[in-house]
Design a protein around this motif. Structure first.
Motif, PDB file in Angstrom:
ATOM      1  N   SER A 132      29.888 -33.101   9.833  1.00 24.71           N
ATOM      2  CA  SER A 132      29.182 -32.351  10.876  1.00 24.71           C
ATOM      3  C   SER A 132      28.768 -33.299  11.991  1.00 24.71           C
ATOM      4  CB  SER A 132      27.945 -31.670  10.291  1.00 24.71           C
ATOM      5  OG  SER A 132      27.027 -32.636   9.809  1.00 24.71           O
ATOM      6  N   PHE A 133      28.409 -32.729  13.122  1.00 22.72           N
ATOM      7  CA  PHE A 133      28.007 -33.545  14.272  1.00 22.72           C
ATOM      8  C   PHE A 133      26.791 -34.404  13.930  1.00 22.72           C
ATOM      9  CE2 PHE A 133      25.240 -34.176  17.948  1.00 22.72           C
ATOM     10  CZ  PHE A 133      26.090 -34.852  18.803  1.00 22.72           C
ATOM     11  N   ILE A 134      25.812 -33.821  13.249  1.00 24.61           N
ATOM     12  CA  ILE A 134      24.576 -34.549  12.949  1.00 24.61           C
ATOM     13  C   ILE A 134      24.848 -35.698  11.977  1.00 24.61           C
ATOM     14  CG2 ILE A 134      23.777 -33.140  10.983  1.00 24.61           C
ATOM     15  CD1 ILE A 134      21.580 -34.404  13.875  1.00 24.61           C
TER      16      ILE A 134
ATOM     17  N   TYR B 263      19.613 -26.504   9.438  1.00 21.52           N
ATOM     18  CA  TYR B 263      18.178 -26.772   9.596  1.00 21.52           C
ATOM     19  C   TYR B 263      17.953 -28.159  10.202  1.00 21.52           C
ATOM     20  CZ  TYR B 263      13.499 -28.240   8.139  1.00 21.52           C
ATOM     21  OH  TYR B 263      12.228 -28.754   8.110  1.00 21.52           O
ATOM     22  N   ILE B 264      18.681 -29.155   9.707  1.00 20.36           N
ATOM     23  CA  ILE B 264      18.543 -30.517  10.230  1.00 20.36           C
ATOM     24  C   ILE B 264      18.982 -30.572  11.690  1.00 20.36           C
ATOM     25  CG2 ILE B 264      19.308 -32.914  10.004  1.00 20.36           C
ATOM     26  CD1 ILE B 264      17.395 -31.992   7.802  1.00 20.36           C
ATOM     27  N   GLU B 265      20.097 -29.916  11.999  1.00 23.13           N
ATOM     28  CA  GLU B 265      20.573 -29.900  13.390  1.00 23.13           C
ATOM     29  C   GLU B 265      19.579 -29.195  14.302  1.00 23.13           C
ATOM     30  OE1 GLU B 265      25.430 -30.063  12.865  1.00 23.13           O
ATOM     31  OE2 GLU B 265      24.435 -28.109  12.991  1.00 23.13           O
ATOM     32  N   ALA B 266      18.961 -28.125  13.811  1.00 23.52           N
ATOM     33  CA  ALA B 266      17.992 -27.379  14.617  1.00 23.52           C
ATOM     34  C   ALA B 266      16.769 -28.221  14.953  1.00 23.52           C
ATOM     35  CB  ALA B 266      17.573 -26.109  13.875  1.00 23.52           C
ATOM     36  N   ILE B 267      16.400 -29.141  14.069  1.00 23.97           N
ATOM     37  CA  ILE B 267      15.258 -30.032  14.334  1.00 23.97           C
ATOM     38  C   ILE B 267      15.494 -30.821  15.616  1.00 23.97           C
ATOM     39  CG2 ILE B 267      14.033 -32.088  13.513  1.00 23.97           C
ATOM     40  CD1 ILE B 267      14.405 -31.058  10.669  1.00 23.97           C
ATOM     41  N   PHE B 268      16.755 -31.206  15.842  1.00 24.15           N
ATOM     42  CA  PHE B 268      17.105 -32.012  17.017  1.00 24.15           C
ATOM     43  C   PHE B 268      17.623 -31.158  18.183  1.00 24.15           C
ATOM     44  CE2 PHE B 268      17.276 -34.833  13.375  1.00 24.15           C
ATOM     45  CZ  PHE B 268      16.576 -35.935  13.841  1.00 24.15           C
ATOM     46  N   GLY B 269      17.468 -29.847  18.052  1.00 22.04           N
ATOM     47  CA  GLY B 269      17.819 -28.955  19.151  1.00 22.04           C
ATOM     48  C   GLY B 269      19.295 -28.771  19.390  1.00 22.04           C
ATOM     49  N   ILE B 270      20.134 -29.004  18.366  1.00 22.38           N
ATOM     50  CA  ILE B 270      21.578 -28.848  18.558  1.00 22.38           C
ATOM     51  C   ILE B 270      22.138 -27.736  17.662  1.00 22.38           C
ATOM     52  CG2 ILE B 270      22.001 -31.198  19.348  1.00 22.38           C
ATOM     53  CD1 ILE B 270      22.807 -31.947  16.530  1.00 22.38           C
ATOM     54  N   GLY B 271      21.285 -26.889  17.201  1.00 28.00           N
ATOM     55  CA  GLY B 271      21.714 -25.787  16.350  1.00 28.00           C
ATOM     56  C   GLY B 271      20.576 -24.816  16.140  1.00 28.00           C
ATOM     57  N   GLU B 272      20.804 -23.817  15.315  1.00 28.44           N
ATOM     58  CA  GLU B 272      19.779 -22.813  15.035  1.00 28.44           C
ATOM     59  C   GLU B 272      19.594 -22.662  13.533  1.00 28.44           C
ATOM     60  OE1 GLU B 272      20.721 -19.147  16.917  1.00 28.44           O
ATOM     61  OE2 GLU B 272      20.544 -19.929  18.951  1.00 28.44           O
ATOM     62  N   SER B 273      18.348 -22.410  13.141  1.00 31.50           N
ATOM     63  CA  SER B 273      18.020 -22.172  11.740  1.00 31.50           C
ATOM     64  C   SER B 273      16.869 -21.181  11.681  1.00 31.50           C
ATOM     65  CB  SER B 273      17.632 -23.476  11.040  1.00 31.50           C
ATOM     66  OG  SER B 273      17.105 -23.210   9.746  1.00 31.50           O
ATOM     67  N   VAL B 274      17.037 -20.152  10.857  1.00 32.47           N
ATOM     68  CA  VAL B 274      15.979 -19.140  10.740  1.00 32.47           C
ATOM     69  C   VAL B 274      14.751 -19.712  10.028  1.00 32.47           C
ATOM     70  CG1 VAL B 274      17.534 -17.172  10.760  1.00 32.47           C
ATOM     71  CG2 VAL B 274      16.997 -18.276   8.582  1.00 32.47           C
ATOM     72  N   LEU B 275      14.910 -20.853   9.353  1.00 38.44           N
ATOM     73  CA  LEU B 275      13.801 -21.430   8.610  1.00 38.44           C
ATOM     74  C   LEU B 275      12.964 -22.415   9.426  1.00 38.44           C
ATOM     75  CD1 LEU B 275      15.402 -22.172   5.113  1.00 38.44           C
ATOM     76  CD2 LEU B 275      13.827 -20.330   5.712  1.00 38.44           C
ATOM     77  N   LEU B 276      13.531 -22.935  10.519  1.00 35.21           N
ATOM     78  CA  LEU B 276      12.841 -24.000  11.245  1.00 35.21           C
ATOM     79  C   LEU B 276      11.486 -23.551  11.786  1.00 35.21           C
ATOM     80  CD1 LEU B 276      12.792 -26.872  12.335  1.00 35.21           C
ATOM     81  CD2 LEU B 276      13.973 -26.042  14.386  1.00 35.21           C
ATOM     82  N   LYS B 277      11.442 -22.428  12.485  1.00 33.12           N
ATOM     83  CA  LYS B 277      10.181 -21.984  13.107  1.00 33.12           C
ATOM     84  C   LYS B 277       9.112 -21.651  12.071  1.00 33.12           C
ATOM     85  CE  LYS B 277      11.932 -20.453  17.580  1.00 33.12           C
ATOM     86  NZ  LYS B 277      12.108 -19.299  18.509  1.00 33.12           N
TER      87      LYS B 277
END
Length: 252
Positions: A105-107, A207-221
């Motif tokens: 993956s990118f991350i 989830y990890i990618e969403a932390i860095f703003g390069i993806g989406e995760s329903v669990l992050l928020k």
């Protein structure tokens, strides 16, 4: 569903105990009282959750520098903590990507590149310093060469600071890093069950990618929101205990 809430609370606490002990191991030789360190950890973690993209780490650097009276320790302890955190995460993500998805993956690629550069720089600094130091002293005398010599001394000082932060504790720091991520995966799985959303291997990477703003995760928020609420509560409790203790000492 109440048991999922209790399980989430337990998992959350264990996650941060592991992460807190990892940072404590890095700083243990700098005489920060454990009670003060716990308060430092919870308040800086709350700020880190409040400010996106891990920019709250700047506040942690400030707090550690103030406690230890060495700004180099503040900077390097946070960088070392991030290094071990990322190393454990990379070792978890790498086999997932290879064996489950057949591609990186990118991350994972980003982490791999960053960790490779940091590792090469750290391992090569000492021999490079020794060689260039001898070469400049023997064969160069210009002002530019003297400036380069001073720069090498600064780099060596930072290397020594970093070495002292992890000397004899590499295995333990790594162990708590893996424990932290393993417990966090379990805690996220509990949260997903509570919210009735799927959570598989790919969802953890998202989830990890969403932390860095390069993806989406329903669990992050929701995870970030609940974490902020809990850390705010722990911070208030910590300040309350500190004020009560200070008041008791003044009366005595």
């Amino acid at each position: 569903m109440w048991w999922l809430i209790l399980l989430f609370l337990l998992g959350f606490i264990l996650v941060h105990i592991a992460k807190m002990l990892r940072l404590y191991l890095v700083l243990m030789e700098h005489d920060i009282g454990f009670g003060r360190f716990v308060l430092l950890y919870v308040k800086t973690t709350f700020v880190n959750l409040l400010i996106p993209f891990k920019l709250g780490e700047l506040y942690r650097i400030y707090c550690i520098s103030r406690q230890t009276r060495h700004w180099q320790v503040g900077v390097l302890s946070v960088l070392v903590d991030r290094f071990f955190d990322t190393l454990a995460l990379l070792i978890i993500l790498l086999p997932m990507d290879i064996f489950l998805f057949g591609k990186l993956s990118f991350i994972t690629l980003a982490f791999l590149g960053i960790m490779a550069v940091i590792t090469v720089c750290y391992l090569s600094l000492l021999p490079t310093y020794g060689y260039l130091n001898r070469y400049i002293i023997k064969k160069k005398s210009s002002p530019r060469a003297m400036a380069a010599l001073k720069g090498l001394d600064v780099a060596k000082t930072w290397y020594d600071f970093t070495h002292d932060l992890i000397k004899g504790r590499f295995a333990l720091i790594s162990l708590f890093s893996f424990a932290g991520w393993g417990l966090e995966i379990g805690t996220l799985k509990v949260l997903a069950a509570f919210l009735q959303v799927p959570f598989g291997t790919g969802d953890f990477t998202a989830y990890i990618e969403a932390i860095f703003g390069i993806g989406e995760s329903v669990l992050l928020k929701p995870y970030t929101l609940y974490s902020m609420i809990l850390m705010f509560a722990f911070t208030l409790f910590g300040f309350g205990v500190m004020l009560k203790r200070n008041g008791s000492q003044e009366k005595a």
